[in-house]
Write a protein that holds these residues in place. Structure first.
Motif, PDB file in Angstrom:
ATOM      1  N   GLU A 176      16.927  77.303  13.720  1.00 30.26           N
ATOM      2  CA  GLU A 176      17.743  76.706  14.306  1.00 30.26           C
ATOM      3  C   GLU A 176      18.227  77.332  15.818  1.00 30.26           C
ATOM      4  O   GLU A 176      18.374  76.698  16.777  1.00 30.26           O
ATOM      5  N   VAL A 177      18.051  78.510  15.478  1.00 33.29           N
ATOM      6  CA  VAL A 177      18.284  79.288  16.949  1.00 33.29           C
ATOM      7  C   VAL A 177      17.081  79.434  17.776  1.00 33.29           C
ATOM      8  O   VAL A 177      17.463  78.897  19.034  1.00 33.29           O
ATOM      9  N   GLU A 178      16.016  79.305  17.378  1.00 35.02           N
ATOM     10  CA  GLU A 178      14.910  78.857  18.241  1.00 35.02           C
ATOM     11  C   GLU A 178      14.903  77.484  18.720  1.00 35.02           C
ATOM     12  O   GLU A 178      14.796  77.220  19.796  1.00 35.02           O
ATOM     13  N   ASP A 179      15.486  76.428  17.909  1.00 30.41           N
ATOM     14  CA  ASP A 179      15.605  75.263  18.369  1.00 30.41           C
ATOM     15  C   ASP A 179      16.727  75.043  19.577  1.00 30.41           C
ATOM     16  O   ASP A 179      16.313  74.155  20.698  1.00 30.41           O
ATOM     17  N   LEU A 180      17.479  75.867  19.293  1.00 29.59           N
ATOM     18  CA  LEU A 180      18.668  75.828  20.303  1.00 29.59           C
ATOM     19  C   LEU A 180      18.184  76.467  21.884  1.00 29.59           C
ATOM     20  O   LEU A 180      18.606  75.851  22.821  1.00 29.59           O
ATOM     21  N   LEU A 181      17.301  77.515  21.455  1.00 29.63           N
ATOM     22  CA  LEU A 181      16.936  78.490  22.841  1.00 29.63           C
ATOM     23  C   LEU A 181      15.966  77.465  23.584  1.00 29.63           C
ATOM     24  O   LEU A 181      15.739  77.658  24.670  1.00 29.63           O
ATOM     25  N   GLN A 182      15.266  76.487  22.893  1.00 29.72           N
ATOM     26  CA  GLN A 182      14.201  75.584  23.664  1.00 29.72           C
ATOM     27  C   GLN A 182      14.765  74.470  24.359  1.00 29.72           C
ATOM     28  O   GLN A 182      14.086  73.811  25.266  1.00 29.72           O
ATOM     29  N   VAL A 183      16.058  74.253  24.131  1.00 27.07           N
ATOM     30  CA  VAL A 183      16.874  72.913  24.984  1.00 27.07           C
ATOM     31  C   VAL A 183      16.941  73.077  26.374  1.00 27.07           C
ATOM     32  O   VAL A 183      16.551  72.051  27.174  1.00 27.07           O
ATOM     33  N   PRO A 184      17.615  73.976  26.811  1.00 26.90           N
ATOM     34  CA  PRO A 184      17.783  74.179  28.415  1.00 26.90           C
ATOM     35  C   PRO A 184      16.567  74.106  29.222  1.00 26.90           C
ATOM     36  O   PRO A 184      15.509  74.693  28.803  1.00 26.90           O
ATOM     37  N   ASP A 185      16.613  73.173  30.311  1.00 29.76           N
ATOM     38  CA  ASP A 185      15.410  73.142  31.170  1.00 29.76           C
ATOM     39  C   ASP A 185      15.372  74.275  32.021  1.00 29.76           C
ATOM     40  O   ASP A 185      16.191  74.417  33.033  1.00 29.76           O
ATOM     41  N   THR A 186      14.665  74.820  31.909  1.00 27.29           N
ATOM     42  CA  THR A 186      14.451  76.256  32.655  1.00 27.29           C
ATOM     43  C   THR A 186      13.623  76.101  33.904  1.00 27.29           C
ATOM     44  O   THR A 186      13.573  77.052  34.569  1.00 27.29           O
ATOM     45  N   ASN A 187      13.491  74.618  34.304  1.00 29.14           N
ATOM     46  CA  ASN A 187      12.865  74.634  35.819  1.00 29.14           C
ATOM     47  C   ASN A 187      14.005  74.314  36.637  1.00 29.14           C
ATOM     48  O   ASN A 187      14.059  74.201  37.924  1.00 29.14           O
ATOM     49  N   LYS A 188      15.183  74.255  36.014  1.00 32.92           N
ATOM     50  CA  LYS A 188      16.409  74.289  36.819  1.00 32.92           C
ATOM     51  C   LYS A 188      17.591  75.259  36.644  1.00 32.92           C
ATOM     52  O   LYS A 188      17.502  76.013  35.701  1.00 32.92           O
ATOM     53  N   PRO A 189      18.190  75.758  37.916  1.00 36.10           N
ATOM     54  CA  PRO A 189      18.973  76.924  37.843  1.00 36.10           C
ATOM     55  C   PRO A 189      20.038  76.921  36.628  1.00 36.10           C
ATOM     56  O   PRO A 189      20.189  77.982  35.939  1.00 36.10           O
ATOM     57  N   LEU A 190      20.688  75.750  36.386  1.00 36.22           N
ATOM     58  CA  LEU A 190      21.658  75.787  35.372  1.00 36.22           C
ATOM     59  C   LEU A 190      21.060  76.233  33.899  1.00 36.22           C
ATOM     60  O   LEU A 190      21.495  76.586  32.926  1.00 36.22           O
ATOM     61  N   GLY A 191      19.671  75.552  33.817  1.00 34.73           N
ATOM     62  CA  GLY A 191      18.989  75.742  32.710  1.00 34.73           C
ATOM     63  C   GLY A 191      18.565  77.008  32.261  1.00 34.73           C
ATOM     64  O   GLY A 191      18.467  77.578  31.449  1.00 34.73           O
ATOM     65  N   VAL A 192      18.181  77.717  33.462  1.00 34.35           N
ATOM     66  CA  VAL A 192      18.015  79.259  33.324  1.00 34.35           C
ATOM     67  C   VAL A 192      19.060  79.752  32.832  1.00 34.35           C
ATOM     68  O   VAL A 192      19.006  80.708  32.098  1.00 34.35           O
ATOM     69  N   ARG A 193      20.294  79.473  33.638  1.00 36.41           N
ATOM     70  CA  ARG A 193      21.432  80.294  33.109  1.00 36.41           C
ATOM     71  C   ARG A 193      21.850  80.112  31.450  1.00 36.41           C
ATOM     72  O   ARG A 193      22.215  80.799  30.926  1.00 36.41           O
ATOM     73  N   ASP A 194      21.694  78.826  31.150  1.00 36.57           N
ATOM     74  CA  ASP A 194      22.207  78.402  29.945  1.00 36.57           C
ATOM     75  C   ASP A 194      21.231  79.230  28.945  1.00 36.57           C
ATOM     76  O   ASP A 194      21.777  79.668  27.783  1.00 36.57           O
ATOM     77  N   ARG A 195      20.058  79.227  29.218  1.00 34.31           N
ATOM     78  CA  ARG A 195      19.052  80.001  28.342  1.00 34.31           C
ATOM     79  C   ARG A 195      19.227  81.589  28.344  1.00 34.31           C
ATOM     80  O   ARG A 195      19.246  81.994  27.014  1.00 34.31           O
ATOM     81  N   THR A 196      19.692  82.104  29.326  1.00 31.90           N
ATOM     82  CA  THR A 196      19.947  83.315  29.525  1.00 31.90           C
ATOM     83  C   THR A 196      21.161  83.781  28.708  1.00 31.90           C
ATOM     84  O   THR A 196      21.048  84.630  28.018  1.00 31.90           O
ATOM     85  N   LEU A 197      21.961  82.983  28.855  1.00 30.87           N
ATOM     86  CA  LEU A 197      23.398  83.110  28.239  1.00 30.87           C
ATOM     87  C   LEU A 197      23.329  82.975  26.809  1.00 30.87           C
ATOM     88  O   LEU A 197      23.790  83.886  25.947  1.00 30.87           O
ATOM     89  N   LEU A 198      22.515  82.134  26.180  1.00 32.37           N
ATOM     90  CA  LEU A 198      22.325  81.947  24.895  1.00 32.37           C
ATOM     91  C   LEU A 198      21.651  83.274  24.477  1.00 32.37           C
ATOM     92  O   LEU A 198      22.074  83.721  23.197  1.00 32.37           O
ATOM     93  N   GLU A 199      20.448  83.633  25.153  1.00 32.20           N
ATOM     94  CA  GLU A 199      20.051  84.809  24.582  1.00 32.20           C
ATOM     95  C   GLU A 199      20.592  85.943  24.676  1.00 32.20           C
ATOM     96  O   GLU A 199      20.464  86.627  23.444  1.00 32.20           O
ATOM     97  N   VAL A 200      21.574  86.151  25.480  1.00 24.77           N
ATOM     98  CA  VAL A 200      22.297  87.292  25.767  1.00 24.77           C
ATOM     99  C   VAL A 200      23.454  87.364  24.535  1.00 24.77           C
ATOM    100  O   VAL A 200      23.376  88.462  23.848  1.00 24.77           O
ATOM    101  N   MET A 201      24.010  86.138  24.162  1.00 22.84           N
ATOM    102  CA  MET A 201      24.986  86.029  23.208  1.00 22.84           C
ATOM    103  C   MET A 201      24.443  86.572  21.824  1.00 22.84           C
ATOM    104  O   MET A 201      24.822  87.064  20.979  1.00 22.84           O
ATOM    105  N   TYR A 202      23.138  85.789  21.641  1.00 26.90           N
ATOM    106  CA  TYR A 202      22.431  86.071  20.335  1.00 26.90           C
ATOM    107  C   TYR A 202      22.160  87.402  20.021  1.00 26.90           C
ATOM    108  O   TYR A 202      22.023  87.879  18.815  1.00 26.90           O
ATOM    109  N   ALA A 203      21.658  87.903  21.325  1.00 29.76           N
ATOM    110  CA  ALA A 203      21.174  89.329  21.146  1.00 29.76           C
ATOM    111  C   ALA A 203      22.069  90.607  20.956  1.00 29.76           C
ATOM    112  O   ALA A 203      21.796  91.641  20.587  1.00 29.76           O
ATOM    113  N   THR A 204      23.362  90.151  21.532  1.00 30.52           N
ATOM    114  CA  THR A 204      24.203  91.175  21.460  1.00 30.52           C
ATOM    115  C   THR A 204      25.669  90.908  20.664  1.00 30.52           C
ATOM    116  O   THR A 204      26.291  91.831  20.186  1.00 30.52           O
ATOM    117  N   GLY A 205      25.786  89.561  20.204  1.00 30.39           N
ATOM    118  CA  GLY A 205      26.815  89.383  19.560  1.00 30.39           C
ATOM    119  C   GLY A 205      28.411  89.419  20.304  1.00 30.39           C
ATOM    120  O   GLY A 205      29.357  89.587  19.640  1.00 30.39           O
TER     121      GLY A 205
END
Length: 295
Positions: free
Chosen positions: A115-144
């Motif tokens: 489910e985490v992997e499914d979540l991370l794949q949603v943001p469109d990383t071809n767009k600035p906001l998509g990169v931000r959302d993917r990064t934010l999710l990665e950081v929050m899951y990686a650090t708590g």
């Protein structure tokens, strides 16, 4: 009465040094209580007695407030009326014979690795906001990180060359948290490209920005996450805190000790961290029942 409330909130900041979010929480709960008093035609503190408080708690229950929310409300009222008594604003404390409800111990909702992997794949990383959302999710899951810690994360808090970030948690306590290579990878991509596009030539010390180059808000993260969860096809009630729960549970399931997880989460009391051991036990039971032929 409103002036006394403002004086009390000022005391919480100046004399007790409480964090901004804590004071805002007290303000919200006491403001709701004051609104209830208006409906009861109560205009002075000395008109409030034990039955007024009991009626308000019954009203909170009718509004379907959670048990833990009611507990926090009782705590807010108890401290406020103690303050009024000390200031000679009231002659009797109406909270003296009010018992605090017992906390409801609900196991936190967590996401599976898939489910985490499914979540991370949603943001469109071809767009600035998509990169931000993917990064934010990665950081929050990686650090708590808590959502408040994520939105207040500053560039100066990043020590990516050392694999660390710094944050200020509850009680204004600083803690240092390791951050993994994947989250560092996405942070580097975001900082070197998407963030510069979102800045639009402005100066901003915060890491995560909105489309106007301003600090991303808690509400903004909640709203974006709800849309991402829906697109991922996840039916669980996912909040930003779910990522924190999932972070802790993943560590424990993979052999981390409770004290280490306590430090990483910034819990003052290890009993708060212990709830995750119940989550991992539940997971083990589910796996056993599903896969053992004699289950």
């Amino acid at each position: 009465m409103n002036n006394d409330l403002q004086d009390y909130l000022h005391t919480l900041v100046v004399e007790q040094g409480l964090a901004k979010n804590t004071v805002l929480s007290y303000r919200q709960e006491l403001t709701e209580f004051f609104s209830f008093l208006k409906t009861q035609k109560i205009e002075e503190f000395n008109q409030i007695d034990r039955y007024t408080i009991l009626n308000y708690l019954k009203y909170c229950d009718e509004q379907n407030k959670s048990r833990n929310s009611v507990i926090h409300t009782v705590t807010s009222l108890r401290q406020f009326f103690h303050y009024l008594l000390m200031q000679n604003k009231i002659s009797t404390d109406p909270m003296l014979k009010i018992d605090t409800p017992k906390a409801a111990h609900h196991l936190p909702q967590v996401l599976s690795s898939k489910e985490v992997e499914d979540l991370l794949q949603v943001p469109d990383t071809n767009k600035p906001l998509g990169v931000r959302d993917r990064t934010l999710l990665e950081v929050m899951y990686a650090t708590g990180l808590r959502v408040s810690e994520a939105v207040n994360l500053k560039l100066d808090d990043l020590r990516l060359e050392m694999g660390l970030i710094s944050t200020i948690g509850k009680g204004d306590k600083q803690r240092i948290i390791p951050i993994g290579d994947v989250a560092i990878h996405w942070l580097s991509i975001y900082l070197e490209g998407a963030r510069e596009q979102l800045l639009r030539g402005k100066n901003n010390p915060f890491v995560f920005l909105n489309n106007h180059g301003e600090q991303l808000t808690r509400q903004g993260i909640w709203k974006n996450l709800k849309m991402i969860v829906k697109k991922a096809g996840i039916t669980k009630d996912v909040t930003p805190h779910t990522l924190r729960h999932s972070f802790a549970t993943t560590l424990l399931e993979n052999g981390a000790d409770l004290r280490t997880v306590q430090e990483l989460l910034g819990h003052a009391d290890i009993s708060t961290t212990q709830i995750y051991t119940h989550v991992t036990k539940k997971h083990l039971t589910e796996v056993y029942n599903k896969y053992h032929p004699r289950a």
